[in-house]
Design an enzyme around this catalytic site. Structure first.
Site, short mmCIF file in Angstrom:
data_model
loop_
_atom_site.label_atom_id
_atom_site.label_comp_id
_atom_site.label_asym_id
_atom_site.label_seq_id
_atom_site.Cartn_x
_atom_site.Cartn_y
_atom_site.Cartn_z
N ASP A 8 9.11 24.31 15.53
CA ASP A 8 10.05 25.00 14.64
C ASP A 8 10.53 26.24 15.40
OD1 ASP A 8 8.02 26.89 14.46
OD2 ASP A 8 7.82 26.81 12.28
N CYS A 65 4.33 25.65 16.37
CA CYS A 65 4.99 26.53 15.40
C CYS A 65 4.40 27.93 15.62
CB CYS A 65 4.85 26.02 13.97
SG CYS A 65 3.17 25.90 13.32
N THR A 67 1.89 29.50 14.16
CA THR A 67 0.42 29.48 14.21
C THR A 67 -0.13 28.14 14.71
OG1 THR A 67 0.37 28.62 11.96
CG2 THR A 67 0.22 31.03 12.21
N MET A 71 2.15 22.78 11.61
CA MET A 71 2.37 21.54 12.37
C MET A 71 1.15 20.63 12.26
SD MET A 71 5.31 21.21 13.69
CE MET A 71 6.73 21.94 14.50
N HIS A 98 -13.79 13.79 22.63
CA HIS A 98 -14.57 13.43 21.44
C HIS A 98 -13.72 12.85 20.31
CE1 HIS A 98 -18.18 16.31 22.42
NE2 HIS A 98 -17.69 15.70 23.50
N ARG A 132 -20.31 6.96 21.79
CA ARG A 132 -20.82 7.41 20.49
C ARG A 132 -19.72 7.97 19.60
NH1 ARG A 132 -21.58 11.75 23.90
NH2 ARG A 132 -21.45 13.85 23.01
N HIS A 133 -18.60 8.36 20.21
CA HIS A 133 -17.51 8.93 19.42
C HIS A 133 -16.69 7.86 18.70
CE1 HIS A 133 -18.53 12.70 21.21
NE2 HIS A 133 -18.36 12.19 22.43
C1 RB5 Z 1 7.35 30.24 10.34
O1 RB5 Z 1 7.61 31.56 9.99
C2 RB5 Z 1 5.86 29.97 10.33
O2 RB5 Z 1 5.39 29.95 9.02
C3 RB5 Z 1 5.56 28.67 11.03
O3 RB5 Z 1 6.04 28.72 12.34
C4 RB5 Z 1 4.10 28.29 11.14
O4 RB5 Z 1 3.34 29.35 11.64
C5 RB5 Z 1 3.50 27.67 9.97
O5 RB5 Z 1 2.34 27.25 9.96
#
Ligand code: RB5
Length: 146
Positions: A8, A65, A67, A71, A98, A132-133
């Site tokens: 994104d 994205c 964080t 995603m 794994h 094992r995995h």
């Molecule tokens: C976008 O501002 C932010 O929420 C997105 O990139 C992501 O971090 C969501 O999990």
């Protein structure tokens, strides 16, 4: 190996970093964006990319994205996808060995480009250990098929 790449607006720079690593390693990929000025919704990129991995069109995916969390949550809704949110080298290796993860998620607001590039290098070059995995990963597929 063929990889699908998406982000994104919060992950555009790191996506380009990942693309540069794949270029360097001569791994073919398709980059589906976003090519965005403003903000977009991460499921609009995660879900189509994850479906194209689950269908077998691509072997693996890399989704980025802000964080990596949005995603990874989105991609893991798609049957057959094992998306791993990774921000360190140990996990990059372990999740291939794994979990046989087929999608790597990272957050551009969490790590820098140098570490992200190393994570991509490690993740794409590490094989699944099986053994094992296999039973554990198999139980996830079994649940999905209920
Ligand atoms: C976008 O501002 C932010 O929420 C997105 O990139 C992501 O971090 C969501 O999990």
């Amino acid at each position: 190996m063929k990889i699908i790449l998406a982000s994104d607006h919060g992950g555009t720079n790191l996506r380009k970093e990942a693309a540069a690593v794949l270029d360097e390693l001569e791994i073919p990929y398709e980059d589906i964006g976003c090519d965005c000025e403003g903000s977009v919704d991460y499921p609009d990129y995660a879900l189509p990319a994850a479906e194209r991995v689950a269908s077998g069109e691509f072997d693996k995916g890399i989704l980025i994205c802000g964080t990596g969390i949005g995603m990874s949550i989105s991609a893991n809704k798609v049957k057959g996808v094992r998306a791993a949110l990774v921000h360190d080298l140990f996990s990059a290796k372990a999740t291939r060995e794994h979990n046989n993860s087929n999608i790597l998620c990272m957050g551009e607001r969490v790590i820098g480009p140098g570490l992200a590039a190393e994570i991509v290098r490690t993740w794409v070059s590490t094989d699944y250990e099986g053994g094992r995995h296999e039973n554990r990963v198999g139980k996830i597929a079994e649940y999905e098929n209920k």
